[in-house]
Write a protein that holds these residues in place. Sequence first.
Motif, PDB file in Angstrom:
ATOM      1  N   GLY A  87       0.837  -1.205   0.000  1.00 50.99           N
ATOM      2  CA  GLY A  87       0.000   0.000   0.000  1.00 50.99           C
ATOM      3  C   GLY A  87       0.871   1.253   0.000  1.00 50.99           C
ATOM      4  O   GLY A  87       0.413   2.340  -0.354  1.00 50.99           O
ATOM      5  N   ASN A 146       2.067  12.030  -8.885  1.00 50.95           N
ATOM      6  CA  ASN A 146       1.454  11.137  -7.884  1.00 50.95           C
ATOM      7  C   ASN A 146       0.028  11.607  -7.565  1.00 50.95           C
ATOM      8  O   ASN A 146      -0.431  12.618  -8.106  1.00 50.95           O
ATOM      9  CB  ASN A 146       2.303  11.085  -6.604  1.00 50.95           C
ATOM     10  N   THR A 147      -0.604  10.900  -6.648  1.00 55.30           N
ATOM     11  CA  THR A 147      -1.966  11.254  -6.227  1.00 55.30           C
ATOM     12  C   THR A 147      -1.989  12.619  -5.553  1.00 55.30           C
ATOM     13  O   THR A 147      -2.910  13.422  -5.763  1.00 55.30           O
ATOM     14  CB  THR A 147      -2.485  10.206  -5.212  1.00 55.30           C
ATOM     15  N   TYR A 173      -6.788  11.030   3.346  1.00 58.38           N
ATOM     16  CA  TYR A 173      -5.348  11.001   3.585  1.00 58.38           C
ATOM     17  C   TYR A 173      -4.882  12.348   4.160  1.00 58.38           C
ATOM     18  O   TYR A 173      -5.346  13.400   3.722  1.00 58.38           O
ATOM     19  CB  TYR A 173      -4.650  10.709   2.259  1.00 58.38           C
ATOM     20  N   ARG A 175      -2.379  14.435   3.845  1.00 54.11           N
ATOM     21  CA  ARG A 175      -1.945  15.520   2.950  1.00 54.11           C
ATOM     22  C   ARG A 175      -3.123  16.089   2.147  1.00 54.11           C
ATOM     23  O   ARG A 175      -3.157  17.276   1.825  1.00 54.11           O
ATOM     24  CB  ARG A 175      -0.856  15.015   1.989  1.00 54.11           C
ATOM     25  N   ILE A 176      -4.074  15.228   1.848  1.00 53.04           N
ATOM     26  CA  ILE A 176      -5.248  15.659   1.083  1.00 53.04           C
ATOM     27  C   ILE A 176      -6.127  16.563   1.960  1.00 53.04           C
ATOM     28  O   ILE A 176      -6.663  17.559   1.488  1.00 53.04           O
ATOM     29  CB  ILE A 176      -6.054  14.416   0.597  1.00 53.04           C
ATOM     30  N   CYS A 224     -11.756   9.525  -0.408  1.00 51.69           N
ATOM     31  CA  CYS A 224     -10.874   8.492  -0.937  1.00 51.69           C
ATOM     32  C   CYS A 224     -11.708   7.274  -1.345  1.00 51.69           C
ATOM     33  O   CYS A 224     -12.778   7.010  -0.779  1.00 51.69           O
ATOM     34  CB  CYS A 224      -9.785   8.120   0.055  1.00 51.69           C
ATOM     35  N   LEU A 226     -10.357   4.183  -1.291  1.00 55.50           N
ATOM     36  CA  LEU A 226      -9.963   3.142  -0.331  1.00 55.50           C
ATOM     37  C   LEU A 226      -9.156   3.826   0.781  1.00 55.50           C
ATOM     38  O   LEU A 226      -8.196   4.549   0.502  1.00 55.50           O
ATOM     39  CB  LEU A 226      -9.110   2.086  -1.043  1.00 55.50           C
ATOM     40  N   ASP A 228      -6.536   4.516   3.491  1.00 58.90           N
ATOM     41  CA  ASP A 228      -5.177   3.994   3.677  1.00 58.90           C
ATOM     42  C   ASP A 228      -4.989   3.340   5.048  1.00 58.90           C
ATOM     43  O   ASP A 228      -4.178   2.436   5.207  1.00 58.90           O
ATOM     44  CB  ASP A 228      -4.135   5.114   3.500  1.00 58.90           C
ATOM     45  N   ASP A 253      -9.995  10.281  -4.455  1.00 59.19           N
ATOM     46  CA  ASP A 253      -8.592   9.916  -4.242  1.00 59.19           C
ATOM     47  C   ASP A 253      -8.475   8.408  -4.490  1.00 59.19           C
ATOM     48  O   ASP A 253      -8.881   7.595  -3.664  1.00 59.19           O
ATOM     49  CB  ASP A 253      -8.225  10.276  -2.796  1.00 59.19           C
ATOM     50  N   ALA A 255      -5.629   6.691  -4.930  1.00 57.82           N
ATOM     51  CA  ALA A 255      -4.217   6.289  -4.750  1.00 57.82           C
ATOM     52  C   ALA A 255      -4.084   4.779  -4.608  1.00 57.82           C
ATOM     53  O   ALA A 255      -3.166   4.160  -5.145  1.00 57.82           O
ATOM     54  CB  ALA A 255      -3.624   6.975  -3.522  1.00 57.82           C
ATOM     55  N   GLN A 256      -5.031   4.175  -3.861  1.00 58.19           N
ATOM     56  CA  GLN A 256      -4.878   2.769  -3.501  1.00 58.19           C
ATOM     57  C   GLN A 256      -5.680   1.819  -4.387  1.00 58.19           C
ATOM     58  O   GLN A 256      -5.690   0.611  -4.116  1.00 58.19           O
ATOM     59  CB  GLN A 256      -5.316   2.546  -2.049  1.00 58.19           C
ATOM     60  N   SER A 276      -1.903   7.284  -8.110  1.00 55.73           N
ATOM     61  CA  SER A 276      -0.455   7.093  -8.248  1.00 55.73           C
ATOM     62  C   SER A 276      -0.242   5.789  -8.999  1.00 55.73           C
ATOM     63  O   SER A 276      -0.901   4.791  -8.697  1.00 55.73           O
ATOM     64  CB  SER A 276       0.198   6.968  -6.864  1.00 55.73           C
ATOM     65  N   HIS A 278       2.726   4.234  -9.013  1.00 52.85           N
ATOM     66  CA  HIS A 278       3.776   3.447  -8.349  1.00 52.85           C
ATOM     67  C   HIS A 278       3.206   2.551  -7.252  1.00 52.85           C
ATOM     68  O   HIS A 278       3.950   1.906  -6.529  1.00 52.85           O
ATOM     69  CB  HIS A 278       4.869   4.360  -7.768  1.00 52.85           C
ATOM     70  N   LYS A 279       1.893   2.538  -7.084  1.00 54.78           N
ATOM     71  CA  LYS A 279       1.314   1.620  -6.105  1.00 54.78           C
ATOM     72  C   LYS A 279       0.866   0.365  -6.853  1.00 54.78           C
ATOM     73  O   LYS A 279       1.672  -0.450  -7.245  1.00 54.78           O
ATOM     74  CB  LYS A 279       0.192   2.307  -5.339  1.00 54.78           C
TER      75      LYS A 279
HETATM   76  C1  PLP Z   1      -5.440   7.113   0.226  1.00 58.36           C
HETATM   77  C2  PLP Z   1      -4.133   7.769  -0.148  1.00 58.36           C
HETATM   78  N1  PLP Z   1      -4.147   8.987  -0.710  1.00 58.36           N
HETATM   79  C3  PLP Z   1      -3.026   9.604  -1.092  1.00 58.36           C
HETATM   80  C4  PLP Z   1      -1.793   9.030  -0.895  1.00 58.36           C
HETATM   81  C5  PLP Z   1      -0.564   9.755  -1.338  1.00 58.36           C
HETATM   82  O1  PLP Z   1       0.016   9.081  -2.405  1.00 58.36           O
HETATM   83  P1  PLP Z   1       1.321   9.659  -3.104  1.00 58.36           P
HETATM   84  O2  PLP Z   1       2.360   9.801  -2.022  1.00 58.36           O
HETATM   85  O3  PLP Z   1       1.685   8.664  -4.129  1.00 58.36           O
HETATM   86  O4  PLP Z   1       0.957  11.001  -3.655  1.00 58.36           O
HETATM   87  C6  PLP Z   1      -1.719   7.773  -0.295  1.00 58.36           C
HETATM   88  C7  PLP Z   1      -0.410   7.122  -0.035  1.00 58.36           C
HETATM   89  O5  PLP Z   1      -0.279   6.097   0.547  1.00 58.36           O
HETATM   90  C8  PLP Z   1      -2.913   7.115   0.082  1.00 58.36           C
HETATM   91  O6  PLP Z   1      -2.911   5.897   0.657  1.00 58.36           O
END
Ligand code: PLP
Length: 445
Positions: A87, A146-147, A173, A175-176, A224, A226, A228, A253, A255-256, A276, A278-279
């Motif tokens: 993840g 990335n996401t 998440y 940062r979001i 999101c 899923l 995290d 979102d 990402a996952q 993203s 790269h996941k």
């Molecule tokens: C739900 C979710 N959103 C956003 C991110 C951020 O992803 P990235 O660092 O690839 O931008 C992650 C990273 O694990 C995530 O799990």
Amino acid sequence: MLPRPHNSRRSFLRHSTFAVAAGLVSTLPPALRRGSNRGSRLGGRSATRRGVDPSALRSEGPKDERFWFEVQQAFDIDRSIIHLNNGGVNPSPDTVVRSLRAHYSESNRYPFYAHRGNVASQVEAVRKQLADEFGCDADEIALTRNTSEGMEIVELGVALEPGDEVLTTTHDYPRILAALRQRADREGIVVKEVDVPVPLDDAEAFVRRMEAAMTRRTRLVVMCHLVDLTGQILPVRGVVDAAHRKGIPVLVDGAQTFGQFPFTQRDLGCDFFATSLHKWMMGPQGTGFLYIRRDLIPHVWPLIAPETEDVADIRKFEDVGTQSMAPLLAISDALAFSRSIGIDAKRDRLLQLRGMWHGEIGDHDRVRLQTNLATACSLVTVDVDGIAPIELRNYLWDVHRIRVRPIDDRGVRGIRVSPGIYTSVNDLERFVGVMRQVLRDGLPS
Ligand SMILES: Cc1ncc(COP(=O)(O)O)c(C=O)c1O
């Protein structure tokens, strides 16, 4: 005051009154839907477009261990470690790493190659391949790092006024959420967060709570696909339908989720989607994409002001100055690898691997599940009674070279375990053996 991206917010809102897509209303997560029309070797979305019956595209079912042994051999991962935190980042297969190296070498042999304009046709091919995979038009896909970048382009780039509300969840998440809080601090927008229960057993009740939190001031829903923390798949479609009934656009979102199990843009119905690569797509590190519904593109400001004046061109989000083109171009190799396995087979294998560890220790009376397995795929979080997640993570890594993610955040506690398709049965047997010993004897002092 900053000028508006295209015309007025009123226009943004007018354009954000959406029709509910017919026949797709469901709160069931796509992970549980069989016979998805994407990712099969029979041609995925384009096959559906040609009118092929989607039931013809069903999964071929779990393959035998010889097949998965071959898949494992495609990865150069250090087999003295057991990486159960996919993840975070999945490794890329060797084909992707080789392609990355080749493109990077090429840009050193011919330095002008580093400029996007000189590889424009290759970049457009990648855009088209991603669009086919996600089920949208190429002109709706921006290539990002990335996401985080994709999400923040939308979160910071749509016009909002003081008092306007953005609805999200407590489990989005960090940062979001930080991007929204920054706008709250700087511009006086209001961020409302709906609580996500752990585990999420009643998806319809969650949709109802999201809907009840949408007001006349709600301008955007951010959620999101899923979570995290827990691996929980949220009922995006139900929330999107509720939001669209009120004319509110939804930013998802992903990402996952992209590359982990089958779904398309049409399944979600969302207006914006960031992921993203790269996941779960096992693409080069530092790659992702952002989908924006065509008519909304003019209404989103880019994070970096582009040279172009064409506000309707999705490429305005990619004008970020010099960057290595190698990761971008190697995305094609990741998509080719994933398609050769098939997204249904990937999902089935991940569920099978999950069963191999969770089925062995999940019933132990000291193990508390934080995830509703019926609406989850690879990622599952379990708490071991009496042991701090960080201590368990450290023991697993320091002594056994097993990597999991410790979680003690936003009401969730435990270790998050997420095998990848290259994880071997032997890896999981070793993990189960160590966990059984921990459950019996506790951690060594
Ligand atoms: C739900 C979710 N959103 C956003 C991110 C951020 O992803 P990235 O660092 O690839 O931008 C992650 C990273 O694990 C995530 O799990």
